[in-house]
Structures are given as C-alpha cells and as structure tokens.
Write an enzyme that holds these catalytic residues in place. Structure first.
Site, PDB file in Angstrom:
ATOM      1  N   HIS A   1       0.784  -1.242   0.000  1.00 48.64           N
ATOM      2  CA  HIS A   1       0.000   0.000   0.000  1.00 48.64           C
ATOM      3  C   HIS A   1       0.819   1.297   0.000  1.00 48.64           C
ATOM      4  CE1 HIS A   1      -2.974  -2.945   1.036  1.00 48.64           C
ATOM      5  NE2 HIS A   1      -2.641  -3.004   2.299  1.00 48.64           N
TER       6      HIS A   1
ATOM      7  N   ASP B   1       3.759  -8.581   0.979  1.00 47.38           N
ATOM      8  CA  ASP B   1       4.347  -9.343   2.079  1.00 47.38           C
ATOM      9  C   ASP B   1       3.469 -10.493   2.558  1.00 47.38           C
ATOM     10  OD1 ASP B   1       2.459  -7.627   3.180  1.00 47.38           O
ATOM     11  OD2 ASP B   1       3.820  -6.720   4.629  1.00 47.38           O
TER      12      ASP B   1
END
Length: 494
Positions: free
Chosen positions: A78, A233
């Site tokens: 993000h 991730d």
C-alpha cells in the site's frame, strides 16, 4: 541459490535459499518510521535502497553471491512511492499504516459508486489510492511532478533493474485494480487524477520483470540475473509456508496482524472490512483480515513503557500457563484499526489497572489484547463464508511459544508453526524467484509446506476463560472510542 528480499516496515530481510528450498542464511537491516503529524507514517525510499545494499554486503562476506540465479521481491503493501520523470523520489513514501486520508476515501467512493464491487474492498486510509488523492488535494506541486506511482518493493525493482512492474497481489491493495479481472481500472485511477501511464505493468508473481543492472552486477560480483515479480508481504509469506491451495490459511504476527485464507475464485465481504486480493499465483485469490498493530504493540510496550527489549519482557511470562482472569485489558489500536472497525482514529488503551497489577500483568494484557483483536478479524473472514481447514503461524511474534499457544486457545483452533515462519515473506520471494526462472519447475515442488516445528492444540478449559474475557474486550472499543474520538480528531486537525 535464490535470493528473496522482503522490505518490511521495521526492517529489510534477505533470505538465501538453495535449489532444494532450504534456507541457507538470512540477513537484515533496520528501518525507522517517521510520524511528522498525528496519523502520519512515512519512510524515505532511499533508506530502503541503503538497506538492500547492506544485506547484500553482509551476504557476500560469507557466501559466493555469484551463485545466485535470481532475485524475488516482497514488501510492505500500500505504500505510495512517487517518482518524477528522472526517476527521483518526489516526497517520503506514505505507508500502509498512515491514516491521514479518511476524507479522500469517501471522495473516491462518491465518484466511483461501484468501487467496492470492482476492488472487492471498502476504501480505507491505509490503501494507496486515497493517499494519492490526498497528495493531489494537499500537495499539488508534488502531484504535478508524478511520472510513476510505485509500491515499496517495486521501487527496489526499479533500482535493481530499471523497470516498472508490479505483481497482482501487491497491486490489489492499491484500490486501483479490478481484482476479479486482475487489471487496472481506469475509472478508479481517474478518480485520483491518474491514468494507466502512471502505473507499472501488471504481472503474476513468478514472472521475470528484468535483469540486474550491469553496474550493480559488477559492484556485487553477480551475473546479470533475472529479477522476478514477487508478491506483497502477506501473499509472499503465504507462499513461504506453502499456502497455494484453497482452504489453506495462516495467521501472521508481524508489525501488523493478518488472517489469510487462499481461494480459487474471487469473493469479497467489504461490509466487515475484510480484504479481498489476488494471490501471488495465477488463478488464486485470498481473503484477509488485517489489524494494524500486532507484534508492534509488544515492541512498543517493551521499549517505550518497560525500557527493555522484547525477549526480556516475554521472559516474565515464560513460566505461565493459560489465562489470567484478573489481568487488565489492552486495546491494541496504536495506529488505528482496519478489520473489523475501519477506524483510523481508533487508539490503544490499558483498562482496569490497579496498584496490584505488575509489569508482567501488563505484558500479558498486551499479548491477550492482540489475540482478541485477531479473533475479531478471524470472525469477520469466517462470516464471509470462507474459512481455513489448515492454519499455520508466521511472523516475528510467533517465535514465542507462549503467544502461539495463547492464540490457539483464544481462537479454539489447531495452529501449526513451521520452519522458516519468522522469515516467511523473504522465503516466499525466493521461492517465486525459483518458480519463475527454473525450467520445468512446478508449484507443488517449489512451494511445498516447510517442516513442522510445533503444533498447538486448543485447551478447552482455557478457551472458556478467554472467551469470558473476550466478551468484555469487545464491549470496550465502542465505549472507549466514543469518549476519545473527539480528542483524536482534534489532534489530527492540529
């Protein structure tokens, strides 16, 4: 060998993996976060690159890095990394746990009325799209210079091989993607004043996105090896522990906390702030709950309150067995919250402290509060109709066997802890590098489940006690936030 690089929030980690999938070595470099204003969270991308150079220098001291065949990337999702036409960073990257752009979330959903259908998600301040609209609204001179918008790990790709690519899993978290169709959506981009030309090209996780720049190859003593797309991730962490098939799930206790379930088709449940993203492999998606502060709560408590390191604080609990009915409660919302509250102004609190409570009691409350908040997220995912039949634990917080067992007891679920769980995303990135570059490689061979280290079966008696305490816990957030929300908003306005 294959190298996986995972750009986290508190540090960058590299995992070196051999052809058989064994972790040969890991190295890391610390990173810091800047908070110049309330709710703000930023990092300098140049620090990320310095961390890459540091870990490769460390690895080269004990390994023949010329034997590395490919590099895969993973990273915090993000983050808005803005580059001008010369490839220079325009401003500090705005991170995933930044909460400044709540108004922009509402603005985007007002302009694109079917945004939740397109993305599968409710628009949240942590996502990338509202960050860019905030820059447009508040820093127009910076916005005018934007040539490319990159996610954090994709900035490392640009520095490694000079190309602009992003994988489906990481790009899903921008809120500019049609998640079902796995492509950029022009209406969502236009709502932020952007077009496809500002975006990197989308590829699947195992695809090659370029080769190591000649000057870096010479500097590091490597060949001009392929750089593979990689994953966000959480998706990379899932690949690292073998989550490739529908119904497999994991709980991650890293800086943030995540419950992640693999699916073979797109589905969504934005009403409870459940995230619906693409997985790192073609024809795979995942549903995910996210809490913004998990193991970072323990790190904060240890360093800022107790003045000791995390192992020293955990040692206070190492001889404990089961719940404490008289402990205080802890709300772990130190940087706002996503699932299920979607409240950037949510704040943390100790509740019920007395003179009789000790440092150990407060440490216990922190661990329990994180588990209770994780349980809220697990319930939200299950309410969508999706659940996991096989759940493993990953992330730095899962090094604590006590914390792992507490999680199993609170959730009343069997949880497994596997080898490499503390380096899952970096290992996943290395696996994607092998999958994308090794001829005739198969997902089932490269991305298998690592060896089992421990199994945590829930204790029914403990669960009943925890459940009584959790019933109190869930009543605290609305009561506390109603009281402190005006203070949080005033602080933000300043």
């Amino acid at each position: 060998m294959y190298l996986g690089i995972d750009l986290g929030t508190s540090g960058l980690k590299a995992a070196l993996m051999d052809d058989a999938g064994n972790i040969i070595d890991t190295k890391s470099a610390a990173l810091s976060v800047n908070s110049p204003n309330p709710l703000w969270s930023e990092q300098n991308p140049l620090d990320w690159w310095s961390a890459v150079e540091s870990v490769i220098d460390q690895l080269s001291q004990s390994h023949i890095v010329s034997q590395i065949k490919a590099i895969g990337l993973s990273g915090q999702m993000h983050g808005a990394t803005l580059l001008d036409e010369a490839g220079s960073v325009i401003r500090p990257a705005i991170l995933w746990n930044d909460g400044r752009c709540q108004a922009e979330c509402l603005e985007i959903e007002g302009v694109v009325s079917d945004s939740r259908r397109l993305t599968g998600n409710i628009m949240m301040p942590g996502f990338t799209a509202p960050k860019l609209l905030w820059v447009k609204n508040n820093e127009p001179k910076h916005f005018e210079r934007i040539h490319k918008v990159l996610l954090p790990k994709d900035y490392l790709r640009f520095r490694l091989c000079g190309t602009f690519f992003s994988d489906m899993s990481d790009a899903s978290g921008t809120m500019w993607m049609n998640t079902r169709e796995r492509c950029w959506d022009e209406s969502l981009l236009a709502a932020c004043g952007l077009t496809k030309k500002h975006m990197p090209e989308l590829v699947e996780g195992p695809q090659v996105t370029g080769t190591l720049l000649p000057e870096l190859a010479r500097k590091w003593g490597m060949d001009e090896i392929p750089i593979v797309a990689g994953a966000g991730d959480n998706a990379a962490g899932a690949i690292g522990v073998g989550l490739t098939e529908p119904g497999q799930g994991m709980i991650s206790l890293g800086t943030s906390g995540v419950y992640f379930v693999v699916a073979d088709q797109f589905s969504s449940f934005p009403e409870k702030a459940v995230h619906s993203f693409c997985h790192a492999l073609p024809d795979r998606w995942h549903l995910m709950s996210v809490m913004l502060s998990a193991a970072s709560c323990l790190d904060w408590f240890a360093k800022s309150v107790v003045g000791k390191d995390v192992p020293a604080v955990l040692s206070l609990l190492e001889n404990e067995d089961g719940p404490s009915e008289n402990a205080p409660f802890f709300l772990p919302y130190l940087s706002g919250e996503r699932t299920p509250h979607n409240d950037p102004n949510a704040s943390g609190a100790f509740i019920g402290l007395t003179h009789q409570h000790s440092t150990k009691d407060m440490a216990y409350a922190v661990l329990e509060g994180v588990c209770f908040a994780m349980a809220d997220g697990v319930d939200a995912v299950h309410a969508s109709g999706t659940s996991a039949n096989d759940i493993c634990l990953i992330g730095g917080g899962t090094k604590s066997a006590y914390w792992r067992q507490m999680m199993a007891d609170i959730l009343n679920l069997k949880l497994s802890y596997k080898q490499g769980g503390d380096v899952g995303p970096a290992l996943g990135a290395a696996r994607l590098a092998q999958l994308g570059t090794c001829e005739n490689s198969q997902v089932q061979n490269v991305c298998g489940s690592p060896p089992l280290v421990d199994t945590h079966n829930p204790n029914a008696e403990h669960h009943q006690i925890y459940q009584r305490r959790r019933n109190l816990f869930v009543s605290l957030y609305p009561a506390i936030q109603q009281a402190v929300s005006p203070l949080s908003q005033t602080s933000t306005e300043r």
